[in-house]
Each structure stands twice: as C-alpha cells, then as structure tokens.
Write a protein that holds these residues in place. Sequence first.
Motif, PDB file in Angstrom:
ATOM      1  N   GLU A 110      52.558  40.428  59.660  1.00  0.00           N
ATOM      2  CA  GLU A 110      51.830  39.696  60.696  1.00  0.00           C
ATOM      3  C   GLU A 110      51.652  38.215  60.364  1.00  0.00           C
ATOM      4  N   LEU A 111      52.769  37.499  60.453  1.00  0.00           N
ATOM      5  CA  LEU A 111      52.712  36.055  60.274  1.00  0.00           C
ATOM      6  C   LEU A 111      52.302  35.387  61.588  1.00  0.00           C
ATOM      7  N   ASP A 112      51.570  34.309  61.476  1.00  0.00           N
ATOM      8  CA  ASP A 112      51.206  33.513  62.640  1.00  0.00           C
ATOM      9  C   ASP A 112      52.412  32.690  63.080  1.00  0.00           C
ATOM     10  N   GLU A 113      52.385  32.230  64.315  1.00  0.00           N
ATOM     11  CA  GLU A 113      53.494  31.442  64.825  1.00  0.00           C
ATOM     12  C   GLU A 113      53.642  30.130  64.081  1.00  0.00           C
ATOM     13  N   THR A 114      52.610  29.644  63.514  1.00  0.00           N
ATOM     14  CA  THR A 114      52.661  28.371  62.790  1.00  0.00           C
ATOM     15  C   THR A 114      53.047  28.548  61.333  1.00  0.00           C
ATOM     16  N   GLN A 115      53.308  29.761  60.925  1.00  0.00           N
ATOM     17  CA  GLN A 115      53.584  30.039  59.518  1.00  0.00           C
ATOM     18  C   GLN A 115      55.031  30.483  59.331  1.00  0.00           C
ATOM     19  N   TYR A 116      55.550  30.262  58.121  1.00  0.00           N
ATOM     20  CA  TYR A 116      56.909  30.675  57.775  1.00  0.00           C
ATOM     21  C   TYR A 116      56.938  31.026  56.281  1.00  0.00           C
ATOM     22  N   VAL A 117      58.014  31.695  55.875  1.00  0.00           N
ATOM     23  CA  VAL A 117      58.147  32.157  54.486  1.00  0.00           C
ATOM     24  C   VAL A 117      59.233  31.344  53.797  1.00  0.00           C
ATOM     25  N   SER A 118      58.943  30.937  52.589  1.00  0.00           N
ATOM     26  CA  SER A 118      59.912  30.206  51.763  1.00  0.00           C
ATOM     27  C   SER A 118      59.906  30.776  50.355  1.00  0.00           C
ATOM     28  N   TRP A 119      61.044  30.544  49.680  1.00  0.00           N
ATOM     29  CA  TRP A 119      61.158  30.925  48.267  1.00  0.00           C
ATOM     30  C   TRP A 119      61.062  29.679  47.416  1.00  0.00           C
ATOM     31  N   LEU A 120      60.308  29.817  46.314  1.00  0.00           N
ATOM     32  CA  LEU A 120      60.174  28.749  45.325  1.00  0.00           C
ATOM     33  C   LEU A 120      60.884  29.175  44.048  1.00  0.00           C
ATOM     34  N   HIS A 121      61.728  28.271  43.529  1.00  0.00           N
ATOM     35  CA  HIS A 121      62.382  28.508  42.234  1.00  0.00           C
ATOM     36  C   HIS A 121      61.902  27.436  41.274  1.00  0.00           C
ATOM     37  N   ASN A 122      61.174  27.889  40.271  1.00  0.00           N
ATOM     38  CA  ASN A 122      60.564  26.960  39.303  1.00  0.00           C
ATOM     39  C   ASN A 122      59.765  25.870  40.024  1.00  0.00           C
ATOM     40  N   GLY A 123      59.005  26.284  41.083  1.00  0.00           N
ATOM     41  CA  GLY A 123      58.142  25.380  41.839  1.00  0.00           C
ATOM     42  C   GLY A 123      58.844  24.568  42.900  1.00  0.00           C
ATOM     43  N   ARG A 124      60.131  24.741  43.089  1.00  0.00           N
ATOM     44  CA  ARG A 124      60.900  23.957  44.061  1.00  0.00           C
ATOM     45  C   ARG A 124      61.222  24.830  45.264  1.00  0.00           C
ATOM     46  N   LYS A 125      60.922  24.313  46.467  1.00  0.00           N
ATOM     47  CA  LYS A 125      61.197  25.068  47.685  1.00  0.00           C
ATOM     48  C   LYS A 125      62.708  25.033  47.937  1.00  0.00           C
ATOM     49  N   ILE A 126      63.314  26.229  48.053  1.00  0.00           N
ATOM     50  CA  ILE A 126      64.767  26.313  48.223  1.00  0.00           C
ATOM     51  C   ILE A 126      65.160  26.908  49.565  1.00  0.00           C
ATOM     52  N   SER A 127      64.187  27.440  50.343  1.00  0.00           N
ATOM     53  CA  SER A 127      64.540  28.057  51.622  1.00  0.00           C
ATOM     54  C   SER A 127      63.400  27.891  52.615  1.00  0.00           C
ATOM     55  N   LYS A 128      63.735  28.148  53.889  1.00  0.00           N
ATOM     56  CA  LYS A 128      62.741  28.184  54.949  1.00  0.00           C
ATOM     57  C   LYS A 128      63.155  29.300  55.890  1.00  0.00           C
ATOM     58  N   ASN A 129      62.301  30.320  55.951  1.00  0.00           N
ATOM     59  CA  ASN A 129      62.640  31.540  56.675  1.00  0.00           C
ATOM     60  C   ASN A 129      63.970  32.084  56.145  1.00  0.00           C
ATOM     61  N   GLY A 130      65.022  32.136  56.935  1.00  0.00           N
ATOM     62  CA  GLY A 130      66.282  32.740  56.489  1.00  0.00           C
ATOM     63  C   GLY A 130      67.358  31.758  56.120  1.00  0.00           C
ATOM     64  N   VAL A 131      66.997  30.487  55.851  1.00  0.00           N
ATOM     65  CA  VAL A 131      68.002  29.447  55.610  1.00  0.00           C
ATOM     66  C   VAL A 131      67.761  28.815  54.247  1.00  0.00           C
ATOM     67  N   ILE A 132      68.862  28.669  53.457  1.00  0.00           N
ATOM     68  CA  ILE A 132      68.811  27.937  52.184  1.00  0.00           C
ATOM     69  C   ILE A 132      68.929  26.455  52.513  1.00  0.00           C
ATOM     70  N   ILE A 133      68.020  25.656  52.007  1.00  0.00           N
ATOM     71  CA  ILE A 133      67.941  24.250  52.404  1.00  0.00           C
ATOM     72  C   ILE A 133      68.434  23.304  51.313  1.00  0.00           C
ATOM     73  N   ILE A 134      68.910  23.819  50.178  1.00  0.00           N
ATOM     74  CA  ILE A 134      69.401  22.970  49.090  1.00  0.00           C
ATOM     75  C   ILE A 134      70.847  23.370  48.789  1.00  0.00           C
ATOM     76  N   ASN A 135      71.745  22.394  48.732  1.00  0.00           N
ATOM     77  CA  ASN A 135      73.173  22.665  48.577  1.00  0.00           C
ATOM     78  C   ASN A 135      73.517  23.276  47.228  1.00  0.00           C
ATOM     79  N   THR A 136      72.785  22.926  46.200  1.00  0.00           N
ATOM     80  CA  THR A 136      73.095  23.453  44.874  1.00  0.00           C
ATOM     81  C   THR A 136      72.806  24.945  44.756  1.00  0.00           C
TER      82      THR A 136
END
Length: 488
Positions: A53-79
């Motif tokens: 039950e996420l709110d419409e204003t919320q999304y899920v991201s993964w952090l690797h060693n404190g660095r955000k690497i994704s937003k919902n289902g998309v990887i946002i860093i080329n490396t």
Amino acid sequence: MYTLGFRTTVGTWIFCYILMLHRTYSFSRFIKEPLDENQAEGDLTYFNCIVRELDETQYVSWLHNGRKISKNGVIIINTYAHYSIDYDSTFGKCNLKIQNIKRSDKGEFVCTVFENNNKIVEKSRTANFTVLEIPQQQYPICTSTQTSYHVGQSVVLDCISENTNPPSILTWKHSIVGGTESGLKESLTGNFEKSYSFTAKQSDNRAIFTCELTTSANPSLYRNCSIGPLDVLYRPVVRIEQTSDVILGNEAIFICYSDANPQETTFEWSFDPPISENMFVLENYIILRIKNTINSLNGTSVICKVTNSIGSGSNKLIVNVKSKEPINNVVEPNNGKETKKSEKINERNKNKSNNQNSNSNQQLLQTRSPNNSSTDISISLVVIIALVCIIVILGLALIPVGYMKYTRRQPSDTISRGRPVSIPDVYFEPRDHIDPMLPQLGLAAPWTRTVGVQVPGECEYDATYNTQVMPQPRQVYYTQRMYPASSL
C-alpha cells in the motif's frame, strides 16, 4: 479548568490517532525484505523487496552503499547496467537482480521508500552482499630466480596468485624428493605466493614442476602453471663397458659412456701401465679397439676421462685376459689292453649309431608319407575352390548381360536396321458400314469394318502381302463371310 484541561487532552489524543491512521493507511510496512548474500564473481543473485500500500506520491528505490541506483522499476545509473528490477506496482514487488557479478558489487543494499521530494519515508533492513572473488585469468604465475643451476645449489620456485577473498589454494606438484614447500604468504606486491625450495641434484635435471590453483569460491575452477624442464648443470658421469670377454689373441672392444650437462667436449683414453699406441685403435673417441690381446694386458687398467665446461669425470676398467679353450681333447697313449677295449667300445658305438640312423630313417619315411598325402589333398582342395570361384564370378558377370539383352527396348521412332521411320502425311481412320442388300439373294448384307494400316512409304514390301487378289464369285464371297449354306 479541569473540564478545559480534559478537553485539551482528549483532543490531542484524537489528533494523534487520526495521524497514525493516516500514516498506517498511506504506508503500512515491508512484507519482504532483502537478506544477506554471498556469491562468486560471474554468477547472479537476487534481493527481494515487497512493499504494501504505497501512496501515489511515494516510490521504491534501491540504495547501494548509500547511493540511489533505481526508481521504481528503472535503473538510473549507467554503471549498473548489469542490474535489473522485477517491478510490479500492483503487488508492491521491487526485486533486484544482479547478473555477471563484479567485485564492485559488494557492499550494502537497502530497499527504500521515497516521496516526491526525495524524502526517505522508510527503509528495509540492510543486506550485506559479499562477492567471492576469483583470481584473474593470468593467475597462477610460476617464477624461478635463475634459468640454470649447478649441482648442490639452492633452488627456489615461486607460485603467485592474486590476493582474493577467499584466498586461492596453491599446491606444488613434482617428482623430486627432499624439497620443502612454504605456506601461503603475502608478497611485497600485495599478491599471495607459495614457494618450493630444494637443493639441486643431477637427477633433478629435466624435471618439471607444476603449481595448481583452486578456490572455494568456485570448486570447479582449476588452473596451473609450470616451470621446466629444469636445467641442472653437472660434470660428466662416466662408465666403461666391454662388448665381450677378453680372449687371448682376439680383438677386445671397450665403449666409454658419459652423462653430462652441458654436452661433453673431449674424451681421453689412457692405460695403467701404458701400452704401445700400435696395439689399439679409437673410433669417434668413444670406442676403443685392442687388435690383438696378449698376456701382458692382463690386469691393465683402461681409463676413460670425459670433460665438459663444468668439469671432468673418469672411470676405469681392469682387463681380465682369458686363454682360449682347446678345440680337441688330447688323449695320452694307453697300453694294448686299453686300446683293444677302446676299439670294442668304438665298434659298439658305431653299431648303435647305425641302428639309430636306420630307425630314424624309417621314422622319417613314416612321417613324410602323411605329409605327402596331406599336400595332395590340399592341392586338390585349392583347385576345387579356384574352379568354384571362377564359375561364380562368370555367373555374376553374365547376369547384367542377360538382363540388358532381354529387357532392351527399341525406340518407337526407329526400325531394327537403325534407320529413322518417316511419318506419312495421310492417316486412315476406321469406318463402320453395312453392305447394301443384294436383290438376287434377298438377304441383308453383313456389317463390315474397314481398317487402314499406317506404314512408311520407303519401307520394303513383304512377300507375304505382295499377292494378287483374284476375283471371286459372289457365293464364295459370302461363304467366306460366314453365311450359312441354307441362306445361299
């Protein structure tokens, strides 16, 4: 005052309760959180995360060693191109998949819920990822301090592997005895190395040493490197051999064998006590021939000395001259009685020998006769087999000839003489008709058919058809057409 204070407290509690309900409705908790993982380089791994039950204003991201690497289902860093996310907003699934794991992927992974303003709402537990490192392709590396060694010199061989976690397992394989293998230690360059040391011996020349690398990160991995053949330098080791016993008056041959590294440079023969140079001959400095052996050579030492760039080695052989064995035994003269006895014994021996010869001749005749019969039988058998084979071969050869003879067909446009048949311009068609009634006989004429035969104009006429048609009486004509006699 009491009533006002009570109302204030109740209002505060109601506000807090409404706020908690709002927060609970907008975001409840993580249903599944990522766990710690250990995986080898080159493999793949998963980190699971399911949010309810996420709110419409919320999304899920993964952090690797404190660095955000994704937003919902998309990887946002080329490396992080070898990362992918299995995302389903309906079920709140946001699983992270890492393919072809690299060493840089180790560290902490956190599944995090953000709001639009990049404010962290809540985090999952931290998952520690340990990458089991595998040595790079060029390892192991085998090295030695020198290219060649002298006998008695200390030899140290090193096997080097990359400094990895977990450490590599290095093992030396060899065929020599008496060496010492050190433990795994870190070198000055930061790599791991394992040494093998020993004292060089002549038997170690041309030896091969192999270092095997394995790792617990991938039990199926096996690599090796080798050193060798080892070059151990030593002076010649000499031995002398004689081809046969030394017989008085015969030729004696001695051969000097040498084992040396590097190759021998000189061969020297000597005698103790010395002998004349006319008594022996050298062949290729390795073979010594003494032409005529005499008694004075008995007990003489034959010495062969061989030299190379490292040093010299020698060996000696003592000559043992043997006398020739007598061909016929010499019999001393006896008195008359002994001679008579010897004559009688000789006569008896001659008779026995004659009997034995006659018996042997008979046996030979008896044994030869079945051989002759067997040879006759074998010859006849061979002749019969040969005839059968010839007949079979001829039969097989005649089968295709007969087949072609009886199945061959002439083309429709040629005749037996091989000349082409011309096609005529006129064709005849069969016509059916009824002869007119004959008033003289008062009978109906029979039904007749006219048939035309097509033949080439240039064909010869057959004598069978070259006959003249004689006029016939009408009665004979109708008789030939199978009219009964009563109708005529």
